[in-house]
Design a protein around this motif. Structure first.
Motif, PDB file in Angstrom:
ATOM      1  N   THR A 206      -7.133   1.813   4.602  1.00 47.10           N
ATOM      2  CA  THR A 206      -5.678   1.938   4.700  1.00 47.10           C
ATOM      3  C   THR A 206      -5.291   2.435   6.093  1.00 47.10           C
ATOM      4  O   THR A 206      -4.310   1.983   6.684  1.00 47.10           O
ATOM      5  CB  THR A 206      -5.163   2.936   3.641  1.00 47.10           C
ATOM      6  OG1 THR A 206      -5.734   2.587   2.393  1.00 47.10           O
ATOM      7  CG2 THR A 206      -3.659   2.935   3.538  1.00 47.10           C
TER       8      THR A 206
ATOM      9  N   TRP B 182     -21.820  13.339   0.838  1.00 44.73           N
ATOM     10  CA  TRP B 182     -20.488  13.471   0.201  1.00 44.73           C
ATOM     11  C   TRP B 182     -20.373  14.793  -0.567  1.00 44.73           C
ATOM     12  O   TRP B 182     -19.490  15.609  -0.260  1.00 44.73           O
ATOM     13  CB  TRP B 182     -20.205  12.240  -0.673  1.00 44.73           C
ATOM     14  CG  TRP B 182     -18.905  12.276  -1.422  1.00 44.73           C
ATOM     15  CD1 TRP B 182     -18.719  12.765  -2.680  1.00 44.73           C
ATOM     16  CD2 TRP B 182     -17.614  11.848  -0.966  1.00 44.73           C
ATOM     17  NE1 TRP B 182     -17.400  12.646  -3.052  1.00 44.73           N
ATOM     18  CE2 TRP B 182     -16.688  12.085  -2.017  1.00 44.73           C
ATOM     19  CE3 TRP B 182     -17.142  11.282   0.204  1.00 44.73           C
ATOM     20  CZ2 TRP B 182     -15.334  11.771  -1.909  1.00 44.73           C
ATOM     21  CZ3 TRP B 182     -15.796  10.960   0.297  1.00 44.73           C
ATOM     22  CH2 TRP B 182     -14.898  11.212  -0.737  1.00 44.73           C
TER      23      TRP B 182
ATOM     24  N   ILE C 174       1.342  -0.717  -6.642  1.00 45.52           N
ATOM     25  CA  ILE C 174       1.453   0.747  -6.744  1.00 45.52           C
ATOM     26  C   ILE C 174       2.862   1.212  -6.356  1.00 45.52           C
ATOM     27  O   ILE C 174       3.405   2.150  -6.935  1.00 45.52           O
ATOM     28  CB  ILE C 174       0.388   1.424  -5.838  1.00 45.52           C
ATOM     29  CG1 ILE C 174      -1.018   1.089  -6.337  1.00 45.52           C
ATOM     30  CG2 ILE C 174       0.589   2.926  -5.782  1.00 45.52           C
ATOM     31  CD1 ILE C 174      -2.135   1.570  -5.445  1.00 45.52           C
TER      32      ILE C 174
ATOM     33  N   LYS D  89     -11.509  14.263  -6.794  1.00 48.90           N
ATOM     34  CA  LYS D  89     -10.057  14.053  -6.934  1.00 48.90           C
ATOM     35  C   LYS D  89      -9.437  14.876  -8.060  1.00 48.90           C
ATOM     36  O   LYS D  89      -8.220  14.900  -8.206  1.00 48.90           O
ATOM     37  CB  LYS D  89      -9.736  12.566  -7.146  1.00 48.90           C
ATOM     38  CG  LYS D  89     -10.266  11.650  -6.035  1.00 48.90           C
ATOM     39  CD  LYS D  89      -9.554  11.875  -4.707  1.00 48.90           C
ATOM     40  CE  LYS D  89     -10.108  10.987  -3.594  1.00 48.90           C
ATOM     41  NZ  LYS D  89      -9.571  11.290  -2.286  1.00 48.90           N
TER      42      LYS D  89
ATOM     43  N   LEU E 250      -9.843   5.082   4.232  1.00 47.66           N
ATOM     44  CA  LEU E 250     -10.269   4.703   5.578  1.00 47.66           C
ATOM     45  C   LEU E 250      -9.717   3.328   5.956  1.00 47.66           C
ATOM     46  O   LEU E 250      -9.164   3.139   7.043  1.00 47.66           O
ATOM     47  CB  LEU E 250     -11.797   4.678   5.593  1.00 47.66           C
ATOM     48  CG  LEU E 250     -12.492   4.399   6.916  1.00 47.66           C
ATOM     49  CD1 LEU E 250     -13.835   5.095   6.898  1.00 47.66           C
ATOM     50  CD2 LEU E 250     -12.680   2.943   7.187  1.00 47.66           C
TER      51      LEU E 250
ATOM     52  N   ALA F  80      -9.843  -0.423  -2.265  1.00 48.48           N
ATOM     53  CA  ALA F  80      -9.092   0.845  -2.315  1.00 48.48           C
ATOM     54  C   ALA F  80      -9.860   1.861  -1.507  1.00 48.48           C
ATOM     55  O   ALA F  80     -10.901   2.338  -1.924  1.00 48.48           O
ATOM     56  CB  ALA F  80      -8.990   1.330  -3.751  1.00 48.48           C
TER      57      ALA F  80
ATOM     58  N   ASP G  93     -10.512  17.680  -0.377  1.00 49.84           N
ATOM     59  CA  ASP G  93     -10.177  16.363   0.192  1.00 49.84           C
ATOM     60  C   ASP G  93      -9.929  16.525   1.683  1.00 49.84           C
ATOM     61  O   ASP G  93      -9.205  17.436   2.089  1.00 49.84           O
ATOM     62  CB  ASP G  93      -8.878  15.847  -0.487  1.00 49.84           C
ATOM     63  CG  ASP G  93      -8.893  14.348  -0.703  1.00 49.84           C
ATOM     64  OD1 ASP G  93      -9.576  13.652   0.067  1.00 49.84           O
ATOM     65  OD2 ASP G  93      -8.216  13.885  -1.639  1.00 49.84           O
ATOM     66  N   GLY G  94     -10.543  15.617   2.471  1.00 46.27           N
ATOM     67  CA  GLY G  94     -10.358  15.702   3.920  1.00 46.27           C
ATOM     68  C   GLY G  94      -8.878  15.712   4.265  1.00 46.27           C
ATOM     69  O   GLY G  94      -8.374  16.621   4.924  1.00 46.27           O
ATOM     70  N   MET G  95      -8.157  14.698   3.823  1.00 44.71           N
ATOM     71  CA  MET G  95      -6.714  14.639   4.037  1.00 44.71           C
ATOM     72  C   MET G  95      -5.999  14.377   2.718  1.00 44.71           C
ATOM     73  O   MET G  95      -5.296  15.177   2.192  1.00 44.71           O
ATOM     74  CB  MET G  95      -6.370  13.530   5.064  1.00 44.71           C
ATOM     75  CG  MET G  95      -4.899  13.274   5.264  1.00 44.71           C
ATOM     76  SD  MET G  95      -3.950  14.744   5.685  1.00 44.71           S
ATOM     77  CE  MET G  95      -4.587  15.163   7.286  1.00 44.71           C
TER      78      MET G  95
ATOM     79  N   ALA H 118      -6.184   4.308 -11.466  1.00 46.45           N
ATOM     80  CA  ALA H 118      -7.507   4.814 -11.087  1.00 46.45           C
ATOM     81  C   ALA H 118      -8.480   3.662 -10.921  1.00 46.45           C
ATOM     82  O   ALA H 118      -8.665   2.869 -11.838  1.00 46.45           O
ATOM     83  CB  ALA H 118      -8.008   5.756 -12.178  1.00 46.45           C
TER      84      ALA H 118
HETATM   85  P1  ADQ Z   1     -10.450   8.494  -0.071  1.00 45.71           P
HETATM   86  O1  ADQ Z   1     -11.331   9.491  -0.690  1.00 45.71           O
HETATM   87  O2  ADQ Z   1     -10.673   7.099  -0.474  1.00 45.71           O
HETATM   88  O3  ADQ Z   1     -10.486   8.575   1.506  1.00 45.71           O
HETATM   89  P2  ADQ Z   1      -7.446   8.929  -0.122  1.00 45.71           P
HETATM   90  O4  ADQ Z   1      -7.092   9.560   1.157  1.00 45.71           O
HETATM   91  O5  ADQ Z   1      -6.838   9.481  -1.336  1.00 45.71           O
HETATM   92  O6  ADQ Z   1      -8.970   8.952  -0.432  1.00 45.71           O
HETATM   93  O7  ADQ Z   1      -7.060   7.400  -0.022  1.00 45.71           O
HETATM   94  C1  ADQ Z   1      -7.245   6.504  -1.072  1.00 45.71           C
HETATM   95  C2  ADQ Z   1      -6.561   5.193  -0.737  1.00 45.71           C
HETATM   96  O8  ADQ Z   1      -6.949   4.223  -1.691  1.00 45.71           O
HETATM   97  C3  ADQ Z   1      -5.063   5.279  -0.748  1.00 45.71           C
HETATM   98  O9  ADQ Z   1      -4.535   4.416   0.206  1.00 45.71           O
HETATM   99  C4  ADQ Z   1      -4.703   4.790  -2.145  1.00 45.71           C
HETATM  100  O10 ADQ Z   1      -3.444   4.161  -2.228  1.00 45.71           O
HETATM  101  C5  ADQ Z   1      -5.802   3.803  -2.401  1.00 45.71           C
HETATM  102  N1  ADQ Z   1      -6.134   3.766  -3.830  1.00 45.71           N
HETATM  103  C6  ADQ Z   1      -6.558   4.767  -4.598  1.00 45.71           C
HETATM  104  N2  ADQ Z   1      -6.702   4.349  -5.872  1.00 45.71           N
HETATM  105  C7  ADQ Z   1      -6.356   3.072  -5.902  1.00 45.71           C
HETATM  106  C8  ADQ Z   1      -6.279   2.094  -6.937  1.00 45.71           C
HETATM  107  N3  ADQ Z   1      -6.586   2.351  -8.201  1.00 45.71           N
HETATM  108  N4  ADQ Z   1      -5.885   0.859  -6.583  1.00 45.71           N
HETATM  109  C9  ADQ Z   1      -5.561   0.599  -5.319  1.00 45.71           C
HETATM  110  N5  ADQ Z   1      -5.580   1.478  -4.325  1.00 45.71           N
HETATM  111  C10 ADQ Z   1      -5.981   2.702  -4.604  1.00 45.71           C
HETATM  112  C11 ADQ Z   1     -11.197   9.312   2.497  1.00 45.71           C
HETATM  113  C12 ADQ Z   1     -11.115  10.829   2.388  1.00 45.71           C
HETATM  114  C13 ADQ Z   1      -9.674  11.268   2.379  1.00 45.71           C
HETATM  115  C14 ADQ Z   1      -8.945  10.749   3.601  1.00 45.71           C
HETATM  116  C15 ADQ Z   1      -9.166   9.278   3.740  1.00 45.71           C
HETATM  117  C16 ADQ Z   1      -8.639   8.799   5.064  1.00 45.71           C
HETATM  118  O11 ADQ Z   1     -11.780  11.264   1.228  1.00 45.71           O
HETATM  119  O12 ADQ Z   1      -9.617  12.674   2.371  1.00 45.71           O
HETATM  120  O13 ADQ Z   1      -7.583  10.992   3.459  1.00 45.71           O
HETATM  121  O14 ADQ Z   1     -10.539   8.953   3.708  1.00 45.71           O
HETATM  122  O15 ADQ Z   1      -9.228   9.463   6.095  1.00 45.71           O
END
Ligand code: ADQ
Length: 788
Positions: free
Chosen positions: A300, A366, A632, A555, A298, A295, A649-651, A584
């Motif tokens: 994704t 971080w 999901i 978060k 980045l 999860a 959050d960055g994005m 989560a």
């Molecule tokens: P993250 O902090 O990891 O990324 P986010 O952008 O929310 O945060 O992406 C999380 C990804 O993980 C999403 O694709 C979500 O579907 C998946 N995910 C979250 N919880 C999960 C779970 N329980 N099971 C499976 N999948 C799960 C960092 C930065 C962000 C930025 C991204 C991309 O912190 O701000 O958007 O990189 O640049």
């Protein structure tokens, strides 16, 4: 039919040859047995008749002798008997026998001369006969011999009968085999083949999609055909989408368009990505090895790009079966089911991982970059590991790019701030970009870091630095301005440091809108009703909200739960009606702050549930594990609202994933104003996650929003996400990186660091390679010994 005939013919031929050979040996044995029996029987008869004939011959009683042989004739199969004197002259013979035998048989002479009893098969007047000759003695002298003659024709008759029976059996066997072959081919070959052919035909004519499922020996073939068909369907969908876009003159980016674009921009160079997190981890599970996609936002985001370009992704190997799945060069092709690019794994020791990843990156940078009120921890030991691990990745990357001239490199995230300078120092011809996935704080906040100069130095080695939003770019430029001797070119958003230019640009990251599950390719998922989803979780509710996060203090998960609590306090009519599903996944659990947070999240959910829950309902369901995108998706699709309450959050990709999933144009996004996403998704209900009252109000607004307003907001957000998708992000980043003019041509002699000796394309003993510049046509470097 041709297959059946060929199969039957070869089977029949094979069986016929084997059966004939078998029958031949069997019949031959039986014939020999009959001849042997006849011989033994004749000799025994001869012996007993000889005892009666000897006294008659001794007394010259020829009349009695004639009577004796005449009497003997009437027995079954016996043709007669004859007596001979010592010279082989016939003295007496059964009627007709003299004519049948003609001359004295050779066995008679042998019996007289040698005194032996002997037998032979002869042909007399075209008839097979057997002659047994017994010497007639008078004391020790041989006076003559007696011949017993049998008709042996019955042996031939019986042999012929045996052959007839064998050939009849063969004919029956042939018919049975032919029938069985015909039936088995029809049921086990022709039917599945016809089924698959029809399926392929329907697929080709666009009537169906999906999988073909013949079982048994055809299963591997069916799997391959299904794989092929999936690619075909995807290619057809992409082509249709392209055509549709051309038709409507839209500029939406697709995986196909990105592929063509990147190929054109790279112009023969290859794409290399580096991140700490690998896209596929291999684990031992239930007796085998399984791959898991972690999860991570980045992962994704980057996965579809590497798939589109077939590049090389360098990352840390973290799965417990990772070492078993790489080759001797630490390479593995991924995705495992449908390989499209190369993953190169780098191995870290537990100390390195603790210092570099958990320590400096996640307890230092971080919290430093996320202003979320968790104090950054900077330890000299962690910094040393951070530097060493950056160097380790630099070595791996230099090794991978060694055979490439002007490689294009995308470095990912705050784990590798030192990598750009390390790479450019060795390979000034490389085009290097680093994308910073998290926010960049203001200069005062960043100044907390004792190694801020070193981090900036490392980053400014890059040709291009990407952030999600302009505010982060501005913060970065201000930080550089305050910290280092450089010239900031504000009109170009670039840093000029000793002649090396680093451009700083916003690239808002996004999601792939054409794919449901990045691990499995485009897939149709069956629709699941919300009530069925909730029933599986053991609750009943009329409304449903969803949150999806790594368990991270940035978060705002406890803040979100408190917002739900306040909503239920303020709007009691929703008690028993609204359930919030929090998906989560535990993250960075080695760090005490994260460990404590998991407990806090659990206890907050329990506390609020205890306060409001009934026997059939509870306000919060906490699903505390990693889920696949497929798992999901039904929650995204059926929720009334999605709650994103990041403190910073960055994005935030979850917000965009939720919007992308709402093909029905329903659902409300409640989005923190401290996310990068809120700059694009302005139709979300924008909230301050620290303001519990505002959170509660926005939940009520989401549930009570007029369907029309809800639809219009969602449509507008979907248009934004569709247009500014992950392919566009990649195209912008790669396009600008490829347009960068590097200061240096590929070096004439590239020195390969010692640890690379023995690797592909590298000569043993730390040799180096040369790119001849005078031959324009020769773009690939050639290897030469160091110092040559
Ligand atoms: P993250 O902090 O990891 O990324 P986010 O952008 O929310 O945060 O992406 C999380 C990804 O993980 C999403 O694709 C979500 O579907 C998946 N995910 C979250 N919880 C999960 C779970 N329980 N099971 C499976 N999948 C799960 C960092 C930065 C962000 C930025 C991204 C991309 O912190 O701000 O958007 O990189 O640049």
């Amino acid at each position: 039919m041709r297959l059946t005939s060929r199969l039957s013919a070869s089977l029949i031929l094979g069986v016929a040859v084997v059966s004939l050979a078998f029958a031949f040996y069997q019949i031959r044995a039986q014939t020999l047995g009959m001849r042997r029996d006849l011989e033994q029987h004749a000799l025994m008869q001869g012996d007993s008749l000889a005892r009666a004939a000897e006294p008659l011959l001794a007394e010259n009683a020829y009349f009695e002798l004639q009577q004796l042989v005449e009497r003997f004739k009437d027995r079954e199969t016996v043709a007669g008997a004859a007596a001979y004197d010592a010279a082989g002259r016939q003295l007496a013979a059964s009627t007709g026998l003299a004519v049948l035998l003609g001359r004295t048989p050779p066995s008679v002479f042998q019996a007289v001369r040698k005194g032996w009893t002997s037998g032979e098969f002869l042909s007399a007047e075209g008839q097979p006969i057997h002659v047994a000759a017994v010497p007639l003695r008078s004391g020790v002298t041989i006076d003559g011999a007696l011949a017993i003659v049998h008709d042996a024709a019955y042996i031939d008759t019986r042999t012929a009968a045996l052959w007839r029976r064998a050939l009849l059996g063969l004919a029956v066997q042939t018919i049975v085999i032919f029938a069985i072959t015909l039936l088995s081919v029809r049921f086990s070959v022709r039917r599945p083949v016809r089924h698959m052919t029809q399926w392929l035909h329907d697929l080709r004519s666009g009537k169906i999609a999906g999988t073909v499922t013949p079982a048994g020996d055809f299963e591997p073939l069916a799997r391959e055909v299904t794989q092929l068909a999936t690619s075909l369907t995807a290619a057809r969908a992409a082509a249709q989408e392209e055509a549709r876009l051309r038709d409507t003159a839209q500029a939406t980016w697709t995986t196909e368009r990105l592929k063509v674009f990147v190929e054109g921009r790279l112009g023969g160079s290859r794409l290399f990505a580096v991140s700490n997190r690998e896209p596929y981890e291999h684990y031992h599970k239930s007796g085998g090895i399984e791959s898991v996609m972690p999860a991570s936002g980045l992962v994704t985001a980057m996965e579809p790009i590497l798939r589109a370009c077939d590049g090389t992704w360098i990352a840390q190997g973290t799965g417990d079966a990772d070492r078993e799945t790489v080759d001797e060069f630490d390479h593995v092709r991924v995705p495992p089911d449908h390989p499209q690019y190369t993953l190169r794994r780098v191995w870290l020791t537990p100390e390195e991982e603790r210092g570099f990843y958990y320590g400096f990156a996640n307890e230092g940078i971080w919290p430093l970059c996320h202003i979320a009120h968790t104090r950054p921890l900077f330890r000299a030991e962690d910094w040393r590991h951070y530097r060493d691990v950056n160097r380790k990745f630099a070595m791996a990357l230099l090794e991978e790019i060694a055979p490439e001239s002007s490689p294009v490199i995308l470095l990912q995230d705050y784990h590798f701030a030192l990598l750009p300078a390390m790479i450019k120092e060795q390979r000034p011809d490389a085009r290097v970009a680093i994308f910073w996935h998290i926010p960049w704080p203001n200069p005062e906040a960043f100044a907390i870091c004792p190694w801020q100069r070193e981090l900036l130095d490392g980053l400014l080695g890059a040709d291009l630095i990407g952030f999600h939003i302009q505010a982060h770019c501005n913060n970065f430029l201000n930080t550089v301005d305050r910290t280092l001797e450089t010239r900031i070119e504000w009109e170009h958003f670039a840093v000029n440091r000793g002649g090396h230019l680093t451009q700083v640009r916003p690239y808002p990251i996004s999601v792939a809108t054409d794919r449901v599950d990045s691990a499995d390719g485009p897939t149709e998922l069956p629709h699941i009703e919300r009530s069925a989803l909730l029933e599986r979780l053991g609750v009943r509710a009329s409304y449903m909200g969803v949150g999806v996060d790594r368990i991270d203090y940035t978060k705002g998960i406890p803040e979100r739960f408190r917002g739900i609590e306040a909503f239920l306090e303020n709007c009691p009519s929703y008690r028993g009606q609204l359930t919030f599903i929090q998906i989560a996944s535990p993250s960075r659990t080695e760090i005490p702050r994260y460990h404590d947070l998991i407990r806090e999240v659990e206890s907050e959910a329990e506390r609020i549930n205890r306060r409001f829950q009934t026997s059939e309902w509870k306000p919060i369901v906490l699903l505390k594990r990693q889920h696949s995108h497929r798992e999901i998706l039904p929650y995204y699709r059926t929720a009334d609202f999605c709650l994103v309450t990041s403190l910073h959050d960055g994005m935030n990709l979850v917000a965009k994933e939720f919007v992308a999933a709402r093909e029905d144009d329903h659902g409300v996004l409640i989005l923190s104003r401290f996310t990068g996403a809120c700059h694009e998704l302005t139709d979300a209900l924008i909230v301050n996650p620290y303001d519990t009252g505002e959170l509660a109000d926005s939940i009520r607004r989401a549930l009570e929003m007029a369907p029309r307003e809800c639809r219009e907001r969602m449509r507008r957000m979907r248009a934004v996400v569709r247009e500014r998708n992950i392919y566009r992000w990649a195209a912008n980043l790669i396009g600008e990186l490829c347009a960068v003019r590097t200061e240096a041509e590929p070096p004439l002699v590239r020195t390969i660091p010692e640890p690379f000796a023995g690797r592909p394309g590298i000569l043993p003993g730390g040799k180096s390679m040369e790119t001849p510049r005078d031959d324009a046509a020769q773009s690939r470097p050639t290897w030469v010994a160091k110092g040559a």
